[in-house]
Design an enzyme around this catalytic site. Sequence first.
Site: not given
Ligand code: BDP
Length: 684
Positions: A291, A370, A398
């Site tokens: 990301e 996730d 989340e």
């Molecule tokens: C996702 C989240 C994001 C996190 C990412 C992570 O949306 O904000 O940075 O995981 O775990 O669930 O790195």
Amino acid sequence: NVSYHCWLQYRKIEEEAWIEQYQKYCHIIVVAEDSPIKTSALSELQKGLTSLLGHTPSVSTNPQQSSAIILATAEDAHLYEDVIHPVVFEQVNDDGYIIKAINDNSCNKLYLLGKQDKGVLYAAFHLLRKMAQQEELQSVDIIENPRNQFRMINQWDNMNGTIERGYSGNSIFYADNQFIGDWERIKDYARLLSSVGINAISINNVNVFKVETKLITEDFLPDVAKVADIFRAYGIKTFLSINYASPIELGDLDTADPLNPDVEAWWKEKAEEIYSYIPDFGGFVVKADSEHRPGPFSYNRDHAEGANVLAKALQPFGGVVIWRCFVYNCLQDWRDRSTDRAKAAYDHFKPLDGKFLENVILQVKNGPMDFQVREPVSPLFGAMSETNQIIEFQVAQEYTGQQIDLCYLVPQWKEVLDFDTFADGKNSEVKKIVDGSLFQFKYSGVAAVSNIGNDQNWTGNTLAQANLYGYGRLIWNPELTSEEIAEEWITATFGHKPNVKETILNMLMSSWPIYENYTAPLGVGWMINPGHHYGPNIDGYEYSVWGTYHYADRDGIGVDRTSATGTGYTNQYFPPNSAFYESLETCPDELLLFFHHVPYTHRLHSGKTVIQHIYDTHFAGVEQVEKLKAMFSELDGDIDQAIYHNVLERLERQLKNATEWRDKINTYFFRKSGIEDEKHRKIY
Ligand code: BDP
């Protein structure tokens, strides 16, 4: 405000009989040899006993008392050799403890014995829990050993005070790019964590931006050291998330290539500096090449090379690198159905098995995607027998209602831990991989994203405290049931009224299936609003590059992840799991759309068609939330007013949310499929 104290309220015991029984032991606490952790145990016992029994115990260093609570470790056992034979300590591991009552005429002693002083602290919390639960002490003879070595919490706090995926206010650590310096609140957090056995914490977000990159410099290390001092006194090691590009970002080098000797020297020096402030610093948590975060891929290096340079730097000081496996290409081409984000972690890491240094631990999210309400278990568990692993859960909700909607997550985590991977034949459950026993890992355990913020009650929805409590208790002992854990939490928080216990237990235990009912169906995941991830948006991510699709069209829905016709993800599992998910005959209903693309008229094992299942669960979900609210309303007057109003307000918002989900989902699938609801309810 009682909700601030969470499960450490130590409500005054009313029944004389219990007070009398407990009081026999509790006039004096003996700590012959002091240490910061024993001091924490002592102060917790004083606080707790005063509150529970209405009487403050005195403290003595003299081991010769007729009646007392006695705190001792293997080191000071010689003071009690008449009663404690050194072999008793052979039964406990480094964090384990014994609680034993000895009653002899007018002599009533309670021994709280740890191999190390951490064990003494855990025993003190255990004793207070027993009293709050009103359990008898006279014949107590307990040996407790935590199953998992690392029992960790990850804060996703940013230094500007926000929390990534935080649903309960701002950070208790930072504001305005500084440490706030409210050390008392951090200490209270340490007490909460330690009371359920947490022994490690990373104190900043895994996404490390400009300011947080400086946490490992002299600008902030003195403050990090203060935080570490507080946590240390509660048996908790402090970690930092680091920026992989630190050598560049901090202005020292023009590369972060892990194989560059200057980079290696830079991290070595950095580690020395950190340990000069915090001698028992835990190590680094790293999100790399994920990301948009920097990582070794920029230099054509793999993740073993990437992690090992950090591991080498930390190794002389006993530190570890916790390297996250949440690595996927978030810009993959969504037009190509053969790519599959679910496959990414396994594809990246499995080939590197055995190539990591021994103080590297891979942190793997529980599912391949996730933290969805329903996902299969990540196939990486069991696939890397030569590499230390810890599992990552998300206590922060989340994707499970954001601490507005009720979702008690312990049953979900338990299912994951109990899942049989077949990595080494039958009975190769995830819990045996993460506790290190199956493959004899040097380091292993569990980590989770925290759900706390600076709200008065820590977790936004007071009932979400049960998730933090339950996380700690479950990973200490994965054999506890979700109900047992919920019951403990309810009694510690609300006391002993039977109607309160029954109602809240019902609410917690039904909440995960209810949340699943009104959101994305049958394991398909992600029908949420992009960005903030709350509320329904069926095609929110459907045409984005992020790789989280449901592929609904007029004929059917689901992601074909079979090896016969789909992405081949099922192949990442060991047999027989691979075949089990591959086949429509055996794939469980709740994961059907995760693994298969099927017509709306496909019949589930339940006997319903997919479309009818969607309609039915979405109508049921809303009705169930109405029931939750009605049940809870009955408790008016029976629980603390502030908590009552806090939870009721959340249930009202949950009801609105569930209704919106029901209407959008049902309308969407009715219009896509053109198939009527068998029960002719109003859909649009
Ligand atoms: C996702 C989240 C994001 C996190 C990412 C992570 O949306 O904000 O940075 O995981 O775990 O669930 O790195």
